[in-house]
Motif scaffolding. Structure first.
Motif, PDB file in Angstrom:
ATOM      1  N   PHE A  37       0.773  -1.309   0.064  1.00 22.45           N
ATOM      2  CA  PHE A  37      -0.175   0.076  -0.074  1.00 22.45           C
ATOM      3  C   PHE A  37       0.794   1.375   0.043  1.00 22.45           C
ATOM      4  CE2 PHE A  37      -2.749  -2.999   2.215  1.00 22.45           C
ATOM      5  CZ  PHE A  37      -3.657  -3.220   1.180  1.00 22.45           C
ATOM      6  N   CYS A  38       2.055   1.269  -0.302  1.00 19.13           N
ATOM      7  CA  CYS A  38       3.211   2.296  -0.213  1.00 19.13           C
ATOM      8  C   CYS A  38       4.265   1.994  -1.086  1.00 19.13           C
ATOM      9  CB  CYS A  38       3.463   2.506   1.223  1.00 19.13           C
ATOM     10  SG  CYS A  38       4.408   1.750   2.106  1.00 19.13           S
ATOM     11  N   GLY A  39       5.323   2.873  -1.400  1.00 21.41           N
ATOM     12  CA  GLY A  39       6.328   2.830  -2.033  1.00 21.41           C
ATOM     13  C   GLY A  39       7.548   2.307  -1.455  1.00 21.41           C
ATOM     14  N   CYS A  40       7.406   1.864  -0.128  1.00 23.26           N
ATOM     15  CA  CYS A  40       8.453   1.475   0.695  1.00 23.26           C
ATOM     16  C   CYS A  40       9.071   0.261  -0.083  1.00 23.26           C
ATOM     17  CB  CYS A  40       8.234   1.493   1.944  1.00 23.26           C
ATOM     18  SG  CYS A  40       7.997   2.872   2.931  1.00 23.26           S
ATOM     19  N   SER A  41      10.379  -0.047   0.172  1.00 22.21           N
ATOM     20  CA  SER A  41      11.087  -1.091  -0.255  1.00 22.21           C
ATOM     21  C   SER A  41      10.694  -2.443   0.496  1.00 22.21           C
ATOM     22  CB  SER A  41      12.722  -1.019  -0.173  1.00 22.21           C
ATOM     23  OG  SER A  41      13.126  -2.274  -0.543  1.00 22.21           O
ATOM     24  N   ASN A  51      13.093   1.308   6.136  1.00 17.49           N
ATOM     25  CA  ASN A  51      12.210   1.265   4.797  1.00 17.49           C
ATOM     26  C   ASN A  51      10.826   1.411   5.482  1.00 17.49           C
ATOM     27  OD1 ASN A  51      13.870   0.414   3.058  1.00 17.49           O
ATOM     28  ND2 ASN A  51      14.001  -1.571   3.776  1.00 17.49           N
ATOM     29  N   VAL A  52      10.529   2.592   5.826  1.00 18.38           N
ATOM     30  CA  VAL A  52       9.152   2.836   6.395  1.00 18.38           C
ATOM     31  C   VAL A  52       8.598   4.275   6.018  1.00 18.38           C
ATOM     32  CG1 VAL A  52       9.066   1.563   8.565  1.00 18.38           C
ATOM     33  CG2 VAL A  52      10.074   3.777   8.688  1.00 18.38           C
ATOM     34  N   CYS A  53       7.332   4.453   6.001  1.00 20.46           N
ATOM     35  CA  CYS A  53       6.839   5.942   5.762  1.00 20.46           C
ATOM     36  C   CYS A  53       5.590   6.132   6.486  1.00 20.46           C
ATOM     37  CB  CYS A  53       6.707   6.028   4.097  1.00 20.46           C
ATOM     38  SG  CYS A  53       5.055   4.973   3.451  1.00 20.46           S
ATOM     39  N   PRO A  54       4.962   7.319   6.204  1.00 17.56           N
ATOM     40  CA  PRO A  54       3.782   7.475   7.173  1.00 17.56           C
ATOM     41  C   PRO A  54       2.442   6.457   6.691  1.00 17.56           C
ATOM     42  CG  PRO A  54       4.447   9.552   6.520  1.00 17.56           C
ATOM     43  CD  PRO A  54       5.519   8.512   5.746  1.00 17.56           C
ATOM     44  N   VAL A  55       2.478   5.956   5.461  1.00 17.39           N
ATOM     45  CA  VAL A  55       1.719   5.202   5.424  1.00 17.39           C
ATOM     46  C   VAL A  55       1.610   3.778   6.113  1.00 17.39           C
ATOM     47  CG1 VAL A  55       0.381   3.624   3.221  1.00 17.39           C
ATOM     48  CG2 VAL A  55       0.869   6.229   2.981  1.00 17.39           C
ATOM     49  N   CYS A  56       2.825   3.176   5.956  1.00 18.09           N
ATOM     50  CA  CYS A  56       2.946   1.681   6.353  1.00 18.09           C
ATOM     51  C   CYS A  56       3.098   1.872   8.141  1.00 18.09           C
ATOM     52  CB  CYS A  56       4.045   1.075   5.756  1.00 18.09           C
ATOM     53  SG  CYS A  56       5.841   1.715   5.737  1.00 18.09           S
ATOM     54  N   LEU A  57       3.365   3.086   8.486  1.00 19.68           N
ATOM     55  CA  LEU A  57       3.362   3.231   9.917  1.00 19.68           C
ATOM     56  C   LEU A  57       2.233   3.465  10.564  1.00 19.68           C
ATOM     57  CD1 LEU A  57       6.655   5.522  10.587  1.00 19.68           C
ATOM     58  CD2 LEU A  57       6.350   3.150  10.883  1.00 19.68           C
TER      59      LEU A  57
HETATM   60 ZN   LIG Z   1       5.648   2.905   3.392  1.00 12.37          ZN
END
Ligand SMILES: [Zn+2]
Length: 493
Positions: A37-41, A51-57
């Protein structure tokens, strides 16, 4: 198929009285570069929380965007498992609290999964058995709690969110398996299909293939299933078989002593070789599932489905049948040679380069696999290419070199990467002994052994081998054995 010894307090008679019923739930990490659901590796082994961003957090105000590639991987798996891939499926929220789940819910699929109603065929005890696939759905993975290896690990648990949002396919089987051996065969076959189709790398050590089992027992012949227990943490093929055997015997022990099995979730404890109670079994309503409001339903159109279907490779079962009919190898050989796609490709390339099928199958299973195994090399890194093997086999089959010399040549090819003909010429290994020289040697052998000639003429056929052996010896093993045979027989008759 592998057999597992049972070392238990339960007698063979009791084991025979009950029938195990097993279903498996397998989580396979889908081979995408980025999360679902996001562009993280999705790369494994990176520094924790890199490899985290606001979406997967799961930070407030963010919105998930579905990764098309993840759906495609799910479709590939669904088709390869003979499932119906549905035009409409939907994501749902599975709500629960856990430290490695920052959103407080997991986005999964519930009432409308991507694919349902498939099957795979397993080979066991020389029989083929169909195992039903209930469903395949997409979901995101949770993070990982790390209990060791950090400065304050004795007081705290650390959390790595890199895995949050990694795409998974959960593949649920029907309770169709009746022994740990069948469960083992199912997982092996499933893994092979997922590898062939490139859906997952199925690396159990890195957690990209995980397996839970539902186990129960019933009196043989009973129609109703017994109470089932879920066993988690079966993260190797060996654990799976051991845990199932343990659990089956535990059930029989409880029932035979007048007790009752309770529906619960247990964990395989490898160190103690037993299952331990983890929690009482949660029910679907405990998760308060509801449709995920931040995502549109998934729509798989006919054109997309057709495109994915046409991109599927030939599956192992079809390959085995084709190998047997097209190259004349045995069913057993075909099973060994299709164990991985890379091995099957090697065999096929060798045959295409002119190697006789049976010879290629034999030499691969003996000389090649043994040497690869000894040197710790994968087939893709083999110093002997399929074309090089084919060239060698043509020399052997054509009587240019003997099989014994061929094995020596193969060893040199494997060590040096040189071609067969080059080695044969350079080392003077060819069956250069011409027919005249063979005849000369045969005449000498016959002359020196009048007693054996008399025996042969009196009908002792066994003596024939003695003459052939002597001629081979006289020509230093470099004569074509078939020619030796013909000449000796001609001279003796
Ligand atoms: Zn992410």
């Amino acid at each position: 198929m592998t057999k597992f010894a049972t070392e238990s307090a339960v007698t063979p008679e009791l084991l025979e009285k009950y029938e195990p019923v097993i279903g498996l739930e397998v989580h396979a990490q889908l081979l995408t570069r980025t999360k679902i659901f996001c562009g993280c590796s999705t790369r494994f082994g990176d520094a924790p929380n890199s490899n985290v961003c606001p979406v997967c957090l799961g930070l407030p105000g963010t919105l998930p965007v579905l990764n098309r590639r993840a759906v495609e991987m799910g479709m590939r798996a669904g088709l390869a498992l003979n499932c119906t891939v549905h035009e409409h499926s939907r994501f749902a929220r599975k709500n629960y609290f856990y430290p490695d789940l920052p959103k407080g819910y997991q986005i999964s699929q519930y009432e409308l999964p991507l694919a349902t109603g498939g099957f795979i065929e397993i080979e066991h005890d020389g029989r083929t058995k169909k195992i039903g696939i209930t469903r395949l759905h997409l979901e995101e993975d949770a993070g990982k709690s790390l209990h060791d290896g950090f400065p304050l690990s004795d007081q705290k648990t650390y959390v790595d969110f890199n895995r949050c949002g990694t795409p998974l396919a959960e593949i649920v089987s029907e309770p169709d398996m009746r022994s740990p051996d069948e469960a083992y065969a199912y997982l092996t076959t499933l893994r092979q299909i997922l590898l062939y189709t490139g859906v997952s790398d199925c690396n159990m050590e890195e957690g990209s293939l995980r397996c839970d089992a539902n186990v129960s027992v019933r009196l043989r012949g009973a129609a109703e299933f017994g109470t089932r227990v879920e066993v988690k943490n079966l993260n190797s093929f060996r654990y799976l078989a051991k845990a199932l055997q343990f659990e089956i015997e535990r059930h029989i022990g409880v029932i035979e002593s007048g007790g009752r099995i309770t529906q619960e979730t247990r964990l395989w404890n490898q160190a103690a070789s037993r299952t331990d109670l983890m929690r009482s079994k949660e029910k679907a309503h405990d998760y308060r599932y509801f449709p995920e409001p931040d995502l549109l339903p998934v729509h798989v159109g006919h054109a997309w489905l057709a495109e994915v279907r046409s991109s599927l490779p030939e599956l192992p079962s079809a390959k085995r049948i084709r190998f047997v009919s097209a190259t004349g190898i045995t069913a057993y050989d075909a099973e060994v040679l299709t164990a991985t796609k890379e091995l099957a490709d090697f065999f096929e390339a060798a045959v295409k380069a002119g190697a006789p099928g049976k010879a290629a199958a034999n030499w691969m299973q003996t000389e090649l696999l043994r040497r690869l195994n000894d040197s710790g090399k994968e087939i893709t890194a083999s110093p002997v290419t399929p074309a090089a093997l084919a060239e060698l086999l043509k020399l052997v089959e054509g009587g240019k070199i003997t099989a014994a010399v061929g094995k020596k040549v193969f060893a040199t090819m494997f060590e040096t990467g040189r071609a067969a003909s080059e080695i044969v010429t350079a080392e003077g290994l060819g069956a250069q002994v011409n027919d005249d020289a063979i005849e000369q040697a045969a005449r000498e052998v016959i002359e020196k052994n009048p007693d054996n000639v008399a025996k042969f003429k009196a009908g002792n056929e066994g003596v024939f081998k003695f003459f052939v052996g002597q001629v081979m010896k006289a020509t230093k093993g470099q004569a074509n054995p078939q020619v030796v045979n013909d000449i000796v027989r001609r001279l003796l008759s």
